[in-house]
Design a protein around this motif. Structure first.
Motif, PDB file in Angstrom:
ATOM      1  N   GLY A  81      34.609  33.023  38.652  1.00  0.00           N
ATOM      2  CA  GLY A  81      33.368  32.486  37.584  1.00  0.00           C
ATOM      3  C   GLY A  81      33.628  31.850  36.512  1.00  0.00           C
ATOM      4  N   VAL A  82      35.046  32.277  35.943  1.00  0.00           N
ATOM      5  CA  VAL A  82      35.516  31.627  34.504  1.00  0.00           C
ATOM      6  C   VAL A  82      36.486  30.530  34.857  1.00  0.00           C
TER       7      VAL A  82
ATOM      8  N   LEU B 176      41.687  39.072  30.205  1.00  0.00           N
ATOM      9  CA  LEU B 176      41.572  40.583  30.422  1.00  0.00           C
ATOM     10  C   LEU B 176      43.143  41.035  30.654  1.00  0.00           C
TER      11      LEU B 176
ATOM     12  N   VAL C 107      33.326  37.030  44.568  1.00  0.00           N
ATOM     13  CA  VAL C 107      33.843  38.118  44.692  1.00  0.00           C
ATOM     14  C   VAL C 107      34.746  38.027  43.084  1.00  0.00           C
ATOM     15  N   PRO C 108      34.142  38.891  42.232  1.00  0.00           N
ATOM     16  CA  PRO C 108      34.829  38.959  40.821  1.00  0.00           C
ATOM     17  C   PRO C 108      36.308  39.429  40.842  1.00  0.00           C
ATOM     18  N   GLY C 109      37.154  38.930  39.987  1.00  0.00           N
ATOM     19  CA  GLY C 109      38.635  39.186  39.942  1.00  0.00           C
ATOM     20  C   GLY C 109      38.983  39.566  38.336  1.00  0.00           C
ATOM     21  N   VAL C 110      40.008  39.990  38.313  1.00  0.00           N
ATOM     22  CA  VAL C 110      40.542  40.035  36.786  1.00  0.00           C
ATOM     23  C   VAL C 110      40.789  38.640  36.076  1.00  0.00           C
ATOM     24  N   SER C 111      40.298  38.225  35.037  1.00  0.00           N
ATOM     25  CA  SER C 111      40.472  37.043  34.587  1.00  0.00           C
ATOM     26  C   SER C 111      41.607  37.125  33.522  1.00  0.00           C
TER      27      SER C 111
ATOM     28  N   LYS D 108      48.780  43.800  42.464  1.00  0.00           N
ATOM     29  CA  LYS D 108      48.234  44.956  41.557  1.00  0.00           C
ATOM     30  C   LYS D 108      46.832  44.751  40.856  1.00  0.00           C
ATOM     31  N   TRP D 109      46.615  43.361  40.789  1.00  0.00           N
ATOM     32  CA  TRP D 109      45.382  43.098  40.037  1.00  0.00           C
ATOM     33  C   TRP D 109      44.295  42.511  41.108  1.00  0.00           C
ATOM     34  N   VAL D 110      44.472  42.382  42.207  1.00  0.00           N
ATOM     35  CA  VAL D 110      43.695  42.015  43.224  1.00  0.00           C
ATOM     36  C   VAL D 110      42.695  43.212  43.796  1.00  0.00           C
ATOM     37  N   ALA D 111      41.454  42.866  43.521  1.00  0.00           N
ATOM     38  CA  ALA D 111      40.748  43.919  43.878  1.00  0.00           C
ATOM     39  C   ALA D 111      40.407  44.140  45.305  1.00  0.00           C
TER      40      ALA D 111
ATOM     41  N   ASP E  40      39.676  34.994  37.766  1.00  0.00           N
ATOM     42  CA  ASP E  40      38.138  35.311  38.172  1.00  0.00           C
ATOM     43  C   ASP E  40      37.415  33.889  38.613  1.00  0.00           C
TER      44      ASP E  40
END
Lengths: 261, 261
Positions: free
Chosen positions: A92-93, A126, A119-123, A24-27, A90
Protein backbone atom coordinates in the motif's frame (compact mmCIF):
# COMPACT_ATOMS: atom_id res chain seq x y z
CA UNK A 1 -11.16 -5.91 1.74
CA UNK A 2 -13.31 -8.93 2.43
CA UNK A 3 -12.40 -12.29 1.05
CA UNK A 4 -16.04 -13.40 0.81
CA UNK A 5 -16.83 -11.67 -2.49
CA UNK A 6 -17.08 -14.43 -5.08
CA UNK A 7 -19.13 -12.46 -7.57
CA UNK A 8 -16.58 -12.94 -10.30
CA UNK A 9 -16.23 -16.71 -10.52
CA UNK A 10 -13.46 -18.40 -8.59
CA UNK A 11 -10.82 -15.82 -9.41
CA UNK A 12 -9.06 -13.87 -6.74
CA UNK A 13 -6.40 -11.20 -6.62
CA UNK A 14 -4.02 -10.84 -3.69
CA UNK A 15 -1.81 -7.76 -3.50
CA UNK A 16 0.99 -8.81 -1.21
CA UNK A 17 3.64 -6.84 0.66
CA UNK A 18 6.77 -9.00 1.02
CA UNK A 19 8.49 -6.75 3.55
CA UNK A 20 11.89 -5.14 3.06
CA UNK A 21 13.78 -8.36 2.25
CA UNK A 22 14.39 -11.09 4.80
CA UNK A 23 11.86 -13.89 5.38
CA UNK A 24 11.65 -12.96 9.07
CA UNK A 25 9.57 -9.91 8.07
CA UNK A 26 7.09 -11.73 5.79
CA UNK A 27 3.77 -11.91 7.66
CA UNK A 28 1.95 -15.29 7.78
CA UNK A 29 -0.96 -13.88 5.77
CA UNK A 30 1.42 -13.00 2.95
CA UNK A 31 2.91 -16.50 3.04
CA UNK A 32 -0.58 -18.03 2.85
CA UNK A 33 -1.59 -15.85 -0.09
CA UNK A 34 1.54 -16.91 -1.99
CA UNK A 35 0.69 -20.56 -1.29
CA UNK A 36 -2.89 -20.15 -2.52
CA UNK A 37 -1.90 -18.33 -5.72
CA UNK A 38 -1.47 -20.01 -9.10
CA UNK A 39 -0.07 -16.91 -10.82
CA UNK A 40 2.66 -14.60 -9.54
CA UNK A 41 3.06 -11.09 -10.95
CA UNK A 42 5.53 -8.37 -10.01
CA UNK A 43 8.78 -6.55 -10.60
CA UNK A 44 11.38 -9.29 -11.04
CA UNK A 45 13.45 -8.61 -7.89
CA UNK A 46 10.27 -9.18 -5.87
CA UNK A 47 8.97 -12.26 -7.73
CA UNK A 48 12.49 -13.70 -7.31
CA UNK A 49 11.93 -13.70 -3.55
CA UNK A 50 9.03 -16.15 -3.88
CA UNK A 51 10.21 -19.80 -4.00
CA UNK A 52 9.49 -21.78 -7.18
CA UNK A 53 6.84 -24.46 -6.82
CA UNK A 54 4.67 -26.63 -9.06
CA UNK A 55 1.39 -24.94 -9.89
CA UNK A 56 2.68 -21.39 -9.55
CA UNK A 57 3.13 -19.68 -12.92
CA UNK A 58 5.51 -16.73 -12.79
CA UNK A 59 5.21 -13.43 -14.67
CA UNK A 60 8.20 -11.29 -13.69
CA UNK A 61 8.32 -7.85 -15.27
CA UNK A 62 10.50 -4.80 -15.61
CA UNK A 63 10.32 -1.73 -13.43
CA UNK A 64 7.93 1.13 -14.30
CA UNK A 65 5.27 -0.94 -16.06
CA UNK A 66 2.99 -0.98 -13.03
CA UNK A 67 -0.29 -0.37 -14.89
CA UNK A 68 0.45 -3.04 -17.51
CA UNK A 69 1.25 -5.44 -14.68
CA UNK A 70 -1.95 -4.44 -12.85
CA UNK A 71 -4.16 -4.97 -15.92
CA UNK A 72 -2.52 -8.33 -16.57
CA UNK A 73 -3.30 -9.38 -13.00
CA UNK A 74 -6.92 -8.19 -13.22
CA UNK A 75 -7.46 -10.05 -16.50
CA UNK A 76 -6.04 -13.30 -15.13
CA UNK A 77 -8.15 -13.06 -11.96
CA UNK A 78 -11.27 -12.37 -14.04
CA UNK A 79 -10.49 -15.52 -16.01
CA UNK A 80 -10.63 -17.48 -12.75
CA UNK A 81 -6.97 -17.52 -11.73
CA UNK A 82 -5.74 -16.95 -8.19
CA UNK A 83 -3.25 -14.18 -8.71
CA UNK A 84 -0.67 -12.75 -6.31
CA UNK A 85 0.77 -9.36 -7.22
CA UNK A 86 3.85 -8.72 -5.07
CA UNK A 87 5.56 -5.54 -3.87
CA UNK A 88 8.51 -5.01 -1.57
CA UNK A 89 7.73 -3.59 1.87
CA UNK A 90 4.02 -2.86 2.22
CA UNK A 91 2.06 -3.02 -1.05
CA UNK A 92 0.00 0.00 0.00
CA UNK A 93 2.95 2.36 0.49
CA UNK A 94 4.10 3.42 -2.99
CA UNK A 95 3.46 -0.19 -4.04
CA UNK A 96 1.18 -2.15 -6.34
CA UNK A 97 -2.10 -1.71 -4.40
CA UNK A 98 -2.71 1.76 -5.85
CA UNK A 99 -1.70 0.68 -9.36
CA UNK A 100 -4.15 -2.24 -9.33
CA UNK A 101 -7.04 -0.12 -8.06
CA UNK A 102 -6.28 2.63 -10.58
CA UNK A 103 -6.46 0.04 -13.35
CA UNK A 104 -9.68 -1.40 -11.89
CA UNK A 105 -11.26 2.06 -11.58
CA UNK A 106 -11.15 2.81 -15.30
CA UNK A 107 -11.09 -0.75 -16.67
CA UNK A 108 -13.80 -3.30 -17.41
CA UNK A 109 -16.79 -3.46 -15.03
CA UNK A 110 -15.89 -7.06 -14.11
CA UNK A 111 -12.61 -5.88 -12.63
CA UNK A 112 -14.45 -3.87 -9.96
CA UNK A 113 -16.46 -6.95 -8.96
CA UNK A 114 -13.31 -8.99 -8.32
CA UNK A 115 -12.39 -10.34 -4.92
CA UNK A 116 -9.26 -8.29 -4.24
CA UNK A 117 -7.40 -8.70 -0.96
CA UNK A 118 -4.55 -6.40 0.00
CA UNK A 119 -2.14 -8.11 2.41
CA UNK A 120 -0.21 -5.61 4.53
CA UNK A 121 3.52 -5.92 5.17
CA UNK A 122 6.37 -4.34 7.09
CA UNK A 123 7.11 -1.14 5.22
CA UNK A 124 10.71 0.00 4.71
CA UNK A 125 10.30 2.92 7.11
CA UNK A 126 9.28 0.59 9.94
CA UNK A 127 12.21 -1.77 9.37
CA UNK A 128 14.66 1.14 9.17
CA UNK A 129 13.23 2.69 12.33
CA UNK A 130 13.55 -0.60 14.23
CA UNK A 131 17.17 -0.93 13.11
CA UNK A 132 18.00 2.61 14.23
CA UNK A 133 16.23 2.65 17.61
CA UNK A 134 13.00 4.63 17.95
CA UNK A 135 13.03 7.56 15.51
CA UNK A 136 9.24 7.28 14.92
CA UNK A 137 8.22 7.71 18.57
CA UNK A 138 6.36 10.85 17.52
CA UNK A 139 4.44 12.17 14.50
CA UNK A 140 6.00 11.58 11.10
CA UNK A 141 5.55 12.03 7.33
CA UNK A 142 6.30 9.63 4.51
CA UNK A 143 7.21 11.25 1.18
CA UNK A 144 8.31 9.70 -2.11
CA UNK A 145 10.93 11.82 -3.86
CA UNK A 146 10.13 10.32 -7.25
CA UNK A 147 8.72 12.87 -9.67
CA UNK A 148 7.85 10.30 -12.30
CA UNK A 149 4.14 10.63 -11.48
CA UNK A 150 3.90 13.94 -9.63
CA UNK A 151 5.35 17.39 -10.28
CA UNK A 152 8.45 18.43 -8.34
CA UNK A 153 6.42 21.41 -7.05
CA UNK A 154 4.18 19.19 -4.94
CA UNK A 155 7.25 17.46 -3.48
CA UNK A 156 8.70 20.86 -2.53
CA UNK A 157 5.36 21.89 -1.02
CA UNK A 158 5.26 18.72 1.06
CA UNK A 159 8.86 19.01 2.25
CA UNK A 160 8.10 22.60 3.32
CA UNK A 161 4.92 21.55 5.14
CA UNK A 162 6.69 18.64 6.81
CA UNK A 163 9.42 21.00 8.04
CA UNK A 164 6.86 23.60 9.18
CA UNK A 165 5.00 20.91 11.11
CA UNK A 166 8.29 19.70 12.64
CA UNK A 167 7.52 16.13 11.61
CA UNK A 168 10.10 13.38 11.39
CA UNK A 169 10.42 12.89 7.62
CA UNK A 170 10.90 9.55 5.88
CA UNK A 171 11.94 9.77 2.22
CA UNK A 172 11.19 6.85 -0.13
CA UNK A 173 12.59 6.49 -3.66
CA UNK A 174 15.18 9.15 -2.88
CA UNK A 175 17.40 8.61 -5.91
CA UNK A 176 17.88 6.45 -8.96
CA UNK A 177 20.21 6.44 -11.96
CA UNK A 178 17.51 8.28 -13.92
CA UNK A 179 16.84 10.74 -11.07
CA UNK A 180 20.15 11.52 -9.36
CA UNK A 181 19.34 15.19 -8.56
CA UNK A 182 16.22 15.05 -6.35
CA UNK A 183 17.97 14.04 -3.15
CA UNK A 184 20.46 16.92 -3.51
CA UNK A 185 17.62 19.40 -4.15
CA UNK A 186 15.63 18.00 -1.22
CA UNK A 187 18.61 18.31 1.14
CA UNK A 188 19.30 21.85 -0.05
CA UNK A 189 15.71 22.78 0.79
CA UNK A 190 15.65 20.96 4.13
CA UNK A 191 18.94 22.64 5.11
CA UNK A 192 17.27 26.04 4.57
CA UNK A 193 14.19 25.07 6.58
CA UNK A 194 15.60 23.04 9.48
CA UNK A 195 18.41 23.24 12.03
CA UNK A 196 21.69 21.93 10.63
CA UNK A 197 22.16 19.81 13.76
CA UNK A 198 19.02 17.76 12.99
CA UNK A 199 19.92 14.04 13.12
CA UNK A 200 19.70 12.20 9.80
CA UNK A 201 19.96 8.49 9.02
CA UNK A 202 20.65 6.93 5.64
CA UNK A 203 19.41 3.36 6.10
CA UNK A 204 20.33 1.29 3.07
CA UNK A 205 19.02 -2.25 2.41
CA UNK A 206 18.00 -2.79 6.04
CA UNK A 207 17.88 -6.49 6.94
CA UNK A 208 19.74 -7.55 3.80
CA UNK A 209 23.34 -8.69 3.32
CA UNK A 210 24.35 -5.34 1.84
CA UNK A 211 22.86 -3.27 4.66
CA UNK A 212 24.67 -0.01 5.36
CA UNK A 213 23.69 2.54 8.01
CA UNK A 214 25.08 6.08 7.93
CA UNK A 215 24.27 8.53 10.72
CA UNK A 216 25.02 12.23 10.75
CA UNK A 217 23.50 15.63 10.94
CA UNK A 218 21.57 17.48 8.27
CA UNK A 219 24.25 20.09 7.63
CA UNK A 220 27.10 17.66 7.06
CA UNK A 221 25.77 14.32 5.83
CA UNK A 222 26.49 13.61 2.17
CA UNK A 223 23.36 13.06 0.04
CA UNK A 224 25.66 11.54 -2.57
CA UNK A 225 25.67 8.40 -0.40
CA UNK A 226 21.94 7.86 -1.03
CA UNK A 227 20.82 5.32 -3.62
CA UNK A 228 17.51 3.69 -4.61
CA UNK A 229 17.78 1.12 -1.79
CA UNK A 230 18.15 3.81 0.86
CA UNK A 231 15.46 4.96 3.26
CA UNK A 232 16.29 8.49 4.40
CA UNK A 233 15.10 9.63 7.83
CA UNK A 234 15.33 13.28 8.84
CA UNK A 235 14.57 14.06 12.48
CA UNK A 236 12.24 16.58 14.10
CA UNK A 237 13.56 19.24 16.48
CA UNK A 238 13.21 16.65 19.27
CA UNK A 239 15.05 13.78 17.57
CA UNK A 240 18.46 12.98 19.02
CA UNK A 241 21.20 10.40 19.14
CA UNK A 242 21.80 8.41 22.33
CA UNK A 243 25.52 7.57 22.59
CA UNK A 244 26.32 4.01 23.62
CA UNK A 245 29.50 2.43 24.99
CA UNK A 246 31.74 1.45 22.09
CA UNK A 247 30.72 4.35 19.88
CA UNK A 248 27.37 3.08 18.63
CA UNK A 249 24.30 5.29 18.81
CA UNK A 250 20.56 4.87 19.01
CA UNK A 251 18.26 7.33 17.25
CA UNK A 252 15.33 8.51 19.36
CA UNK A 253 12.36 10.78 18.86
CA UNK A 254 10.84 10.91 22.35
CA UNK A 255 7.12 10.54 22.97
CA UNK A 256 6.93 13.93 24.67
CA UNK A 257 7.30 17.25 22.87
CA UNK A 258 8.88 20.44 24.17
CA UNK A 259 9.65 18.90 27.56
CA UNK A 260 13.13 20.42 27.68
CA UNK A 261 12.05 23.98 26.84
CA UNK B 1 20.11 -2.63 16.21
CA UNK B 2 22.59 -5.46 16.07
CA UNK B 3 22.03 -8.63 18.04
CA UNK B 4 25.75 -9.26 18.43
CA UNK B 5 26.35 -6.88 21.34
CA UNK B 6 26.90 -9.08 24.39
CA UNK B 7 28.67 -6.48 26.49
CA UNK B 8 26.11 -6.74 29.27
CA UNK B 9 26.20 -10.43 30.17
CA UNK B 10 23.70 -12.75 28.61
CA UNK B 11 20.75 -10.42 29.00
CA UNK B 12 18.78 -9.21 26.03
CA UNK B 13 15.83 -6.94 25.45
CA UNK B 14 13.46 -7.41 22.53
CA UNK B 15 10.91 -4.68 21.81
CA UNK B 16 8.28 -6.46 19.77
CA UNK B 17 5.42 -5.19 17.61
CA UNK B 18 2.57 -7.73 17.67
CA UNK B 19 0.64 -6.16 14.78
CA UNK B 20 -2.95 -4.93 15.02
CA UNK B 21 -4.45 -8.12 16.41
CA UNK B 22 -4.70 -11.33 14.41
CA UNK B 23 -1.86 -13.86 14.34
CA UNK B 24 -1.73 -13.61 10.54
CA UNK B 25 -0.01 -10.21 10.95
CA UNK B 26 2.63 -11.28 13.49
CA UNK B 27 5.97 -11.42 11.65
CA UNK B 28 8.17 -14.51 12.14
CA UNK B 29 10.88 -12.44 13.81
CA UNK B 30 8.36 -11.35 16.47
CA UNK B 31 7.31 -14.97 17.01
CA UNK B 32 10.96 -16.02 17.44
CA UNK B 33 11.66 -13.22 19.93
CA UNK B 34 8.65 -14.29 22.00
CA UNK B 35 9.93 -17.88 21.96
CA UNK B 36 13.42 -16.83 23.07
CA UNK B 37 12.19 -14.58 25.90
CA UNK B 38 11.93 -15.67 29.53
CA UNK B 39 10.15 -12.49 30.68
CA UNK B 40 7.19 -10.78 29.02
CA UNK B 41 6.37 -7.15 29.77
CA UNK B 42 3.61 -4.95 28.40
CA UNK B 43 0.17 -3.46 28.69
CA UNK B 44 -2.11 -6.37 29.63
CA UNK B 45 -4.22 -6.51 26.43
CA UNK B 46 -0.96 -7.06 24.53
CA UNK B 47 0.66 -9.58 26.89
CA UNK B 48 -2.66 -11.47 26.77
CA UNK B 49 -2.05 -12.09 23.07
CA UNK B 50 1.11 -14.09 23.81
CA UNK B 51 0.37 -17.77 24.60
CA UNK B 52 1.29 -19.03 28.07
CA UNK B 53 4.23 -21.41 28.20
CA UNK B 54 6.62 -22.87 30.76
CA UNK B 55 9.68 -20.67 31.23
CA UNK B 56 7.97 -17.42 30.29
CA UNK B 57 7.29 -15.19 33.28
CA UNK B 58 4.58 -12.62 32.64
CA UNK B 59 4.48 -9.02 33.88
CA UNK B 60 1.26 -7.45 32.56
CA UNK B 61 0.74 -3.82 33.50
CA UNK B 62 -1.80 -1.03 33.31
CA UNK B 63 -1.95 1.58 30.59
CA UNK B 64 0.06 4.82 30.91
CA UNK B 65 2.94 3.44 32.97
CA UNK B 66 5.25 3.12 29.98
CA UNK B 67 8.40 4.43 31.66
CA UNK B 68 7.97 2.19 34.73
CA UNK B 69 7.48 -0.74 32.38
CA UNK B 70 10.56 0.27 30.38
CA UNK B 71 12.78 0.56 33.49
CA UNK B 72 11.55 -2.80 34.75
CA UNK B 73 12.47 -4.37 31.42
CA UNK B 74 15.92 -2.75 31.38
CA UNK B 75 16.64 -3.91 34.94
CA UNK B 76 15.62 -7.49 34.18
CA UNK B 77 17.72 -7.57 31.01
CA UNK B 78 20.72 -6.15 32.91
CA UNK B 79 20.28 -8.98 35.41
CA UNK B 80 20.70 -11.46 32.58
CA UNK B 81 17.08 -12.11 31.63
CA UNK B 82 15.83 -12.34 28.04
CA UNK B 83 13.02 -9.84 28.09
CA UNK B 84 10.32 -9.18 25.49
CA UNK B 85 8.48 -5.87 25.77
CA UNK B 86 5.39 -5.99 23.59
CA UNK B 87 3.33 -3.32 21.85
CA UNK B 88 0.35 -3.55 19.51
CA UNK B 89 0.99 -2.69 15.86
CA UNK B 90 4.59 -1.61 15.36
CA UNK B 91 6.54 -0.95 18.57
CA UNK B 92 8.24 2.04 16.96
CA UNK B 93 5.04 3.92 16.08
CA UNK B 94 3.74 5.47 19.32
CA UNK B 95 4.78 2.20 21.00
CA UNK B 96 7.26 0.97 23.60
CA UNK B 97 10.48 1.42 21.57
CA UNK B 98 10.67 5.15 22.36
CA UNK B 99 9.75 4.60 26.03
CA UNK B 100 12.53 2.04 26.50
CA UNK B 101 15.17 4.21 24.83
CA UNK B 102 14.06 7.28 26.82
CA UNK B 103 14.51 5.27 30.00
CA UNK B 104 17.89 3.97 28.80
CA UNK B 105 19.07 7.47 27.84
CA UNK B 106 18.81 8.86 31.37
CA UNK B 107 19.17 5.63 33.37
CA UNK B 108 22.15 3.58 34.54
CA UNK B 109 25.15 3.36 32.20
CA UNK B 110 24.70 -0.43 31.96
CA UNK B 111 21.32 0.07 30.31
CA UNK B 112 22.94 1.76 27.30
CA UNK B 113 25.31 -1.19 26.87
CA UNK B 114 22.43 -3.66 26.65
CA UNK B 115 21.69 -5.72 23.56
CA UNK B 116 18.35 -4.19 22.56
CA UNK B 117 16.60 -5.41 19.41
CA UNK B 118 13.51 -3.67 18.08
CA UNK B 119 11.34 -6.07 16.05
CA UNK B 120 9.15 -4.23 13.53
CA UNK B 121 5.49 -5.08 12.99
CA UNK B 122 2.48 -4.23 10.84
CA UNK B 123 1.37 -0.85 12.12
CA UNK B 124 -2.35 -0.05 12.43
CA UNK B 125 -2.25 2.41 9.55
CA UNK B 126 -0.94 -0.26 7.17
CA UNK B 127 -3.59 -2.81 8.19
CA UNK B 128 -6.36 -0.21 7.89
CA UNK B 129 -5.08 0.90 4.48
CA UNK B 130 -4.99 -2.70 3.22
CA UNK B 131 -8.55 -3.24 4.43
CA UNK B 132 -9.78 -0.08 2.68
CA UNK B 133 -8.00 -0.45 -0.66
CA UNK B 134 -5.02 1.79 -1.41
CA UNK B 135 -5.41 5.09 0.47
CA UNK B 136 -1.62 5.37 1.05
CA UNK B 137 -0.62 5.23 -2.61
CA UNK B 138 0.85 8.71 -2.18
CA UNK B 139 2.57 10.77 0.53
CA UNK B 140 1.05 10.63 4.01
CA UNK B 141 1.40 11.81 7.61
CA UNK B 142 0.91 9.90 10.84
CA UNK B 143 -0.21 11.98 13.83
CA UNK B 144 -1.16 10.94 17.36
CA UNK B 145 -4.04 13.03 18.72
CA UNK B 146 -3.09 12.27 22.31
CA UNK B 147 -2.01 15.37 24.21
CA UNK B 148 -0.87 13.42 27.25
CA UNK B 149 2.77 14.04 26.34
CA UNK B 150 2.64 16.98 23.93
CA UNK B 151 0.79 20.29 23.95
CA UNK B 152 -2.38 20.56 21.88
CA UNK B 153 -0.72 23.50 20.07
CA UNK B 154 1.79 21.21 18.37
CA UNK B 155 -1.03 18.90 17.28
CA UNK B 156 -2.85 21.87 15.74
CA UNK B 157 0.36 22.99 14.03
CA UNK B 158 0.84 19.52 12.57
CA UNK B 159 -2.75 19.17 11.39
CA UNK B 160 -2.39 22.58 9.67
CA UNK B 161 0.89 21.59 8.04
CA UNK B 162 -0.51 18.23 6.94
CA UNK B 163 -3.48 20.01 5.34
CA UNK B 164 -1.23 22.63 3.70
CA UNK B 165 0.95 19.87 2.29
CA UNK B 166 -2.16 18.02 1.03
CA UNK B 167 -0.98 14.82 2.69
CA UNK B 168 -3.23 11.87 3.42
CA UNK B 169 -3.53 12.04 7.23
CA UNK B 170 -3.63 9.03 9.56
CA UNK B 171 -4.74 9.79 13.11
CA UNK B 172 -3.66 7.47 15.95
CA UNK B 173 -5.06 7.60 19.51
CA UNK B 174 -7.95 9.76 18.26
CA UNK B 175 -10.11 9.51 21.37
CA UNK B 176 -10.37 7.90 24.78
CA UNK B 177 -12.70 8.16 27.75
CA UNK B 178 -10.27 10.63 29.31
CA UNK B 179 -9.86 12.58 26.05
CA UNK B 180 -13.23 12.66 24.26
CA UNK B 181 -12.83 16.20 22.79
CA UNK B 182 -9.70 16.01 20.62
CA UNK B 183 -11.29 14.25 17.68
CA UNK B 184 -14.08 16.84 17.54
CA UNK B 185 -11.56 19.69 17.70
CA UNK B 186 -9.40 18.02 15.05
CA UNK B 187 -12.36 17.55 12.69
CA UNK B 188 -13.48 21.15 13.24
CA UNK B 189 -10.01 22.31 12.21
CA UNK B 190 -9.70 19.94 9.25
CA UNK B 191 -13.16 21.03 8.00
CA UNK B 192 -11.89 24.63 7.91
CA UNK B 193 -8.71 23.67 6.08
CA UNK B 194 -9.84 21.00 3.62
CA UNK B 195 -12.63 20.40 1.10
CA UNK B 196 -15.74 18.98 2.76
CA UNK B 197 -15.93 16.30 0.07
CA UNK B 198 -12.58 14.81 1.15
CA UNK B 199 -13.02 11.05 1.72
CA UNK B 200 -12.64 9.89 5.31
CA UNK B 201 -12.47 6.36 6.75
CA UNK B 202 -13.01 5.37 10.37
CA UNK B 203 -11.37 1.97 10.56
CA UNK B 204 -12.07 0.39 13.92
CA UNK B 205 -10.35 -2.78 15.20
CA UNK B 206 -9.25 -3.87 11.72
CA UNK B 207 -8.69 -7.62 11.52
CA UNK B 208 -10.43 -8.31 14.82
CA UNK B 209 -13.88 -9.74 15.54
CA UNK B 210 -15.29 -6.33 16.40
CA UNK B 211 -14.02 -4.65 13.22
CA UNK B 212 -16.21 -1.80 11.95
CA UNK B 213 -15.50 0.32 8.88
CA UNK B 214 -17.30 3.62 8.31
CA UNK B 215 -16.74 5.60 5.12
CA UNK B 216 -17.91 9.11 4.45
CA UNK B 217 -16.80 12.58 3.61
CA UNK B 218 -15.13 15.10 5.87
CA UNK B 219 -18.11 17.45 6.05
CA UNK B 220 -20.65 14.85 7.10
CA UNK B 221 -18.96 11.96 8.89
CA UNK B 222 -19.63 11.86 12.65
CA UNK B 223 -16.47 12.08 14.79
CA UNK B 224 -18.62 10.79 17.65
CA UNK B 225 -18.22 7.33 16.09
CA UNK B 226 -14.47 7.36 16.76
CA UNK B 227 -13.08 5.49 19.77
CA UNK B 228 -9.62 4.45 21.00
CA UNK B 229 -9.56 1.41 18.71
CA UNK B 230 -10.23 3.50 15.60
CA UNK B 231 -7.66 4.50 13.01
CA UNK B 232 -8.88 7.65 11.26
CA UNK B 233 -7.79 8.26 7.66
CA UNK B 234 -8.43 11.62 6.01
CA UNK B 235 -7.73 11.82 2.29
CA UNK B 236 -5.69 14.25 0.21
CA UNK B 237 -7.30 16.25 -2.61
CA UNK B 238 -6.61 13.27 -4.88
CA UNK B 239 -8.11 10.56 -2.66
CA UNK B 240 -11.39 9.11 -3.92
CA UNK B 241 -13.83 6.25 -3.53
CA UNK B 242 -14.15 3.66 -6.28
CA UNK B 243 -17.76 2.37 -6.36
CA UNK B 244 -18.11 -1.39 -6.72
CA UNK B 245 -21.07 -3.58 -7.73
CA UNK B 246 -23.21 -4.25 -4.66
CA UNK B 247 -22.55 -0.89 -3.04
CA UNK B 248 -19.08 -1.52 -1.61
CA UNK B 249 -16.29 0.98 -2.22
CA UNK B 250 -12.53 0.96 -2.40
CA UNK B 251 -10.56 3.94 -1.15
CA UNK B 252 -7.76 5.05 -3.46
CA UNK B 253 -5.07 7.71 -3.42
CA UNK B 254 -3.56 7.36 -6.88
CA UNK B 255 0.17 7.32 -7.47
CA UNK B 256 0.00 10.34 -9.76
CA UNK B 257 -0.78 13.87 -8.60
CA UNK B 258 -2.71 16.55 -10.42
CA UNK B 259 -3.23 14.37 -13.48
CA UNK B 260 -6.86 15.40 -13.83
CA UNK B 261 -6.27 19.17 -13.63
Amino acid sequence: MTSTDKSSGQGKLFIVGLGPGPDKWVAPEAREALEEADALIGYKPYTDRVPERAGLERFPSDNRVELDRARHALRLACAGRKVAVVSGGDAGVFGMAAAVLEAAETGEADWRALDIQVVPGVSAVLAAAARLGAPLGHDFCVISLSDNLKPWDIIVRRLRSAAEGDFVIALYNPASKARPRQIFDAFELLRELKDGATPVALARAVGRADERIILGDLALIDPGLVDMATLVLVGSSETRFIPRPGGEKWLLTPRSYGAGR
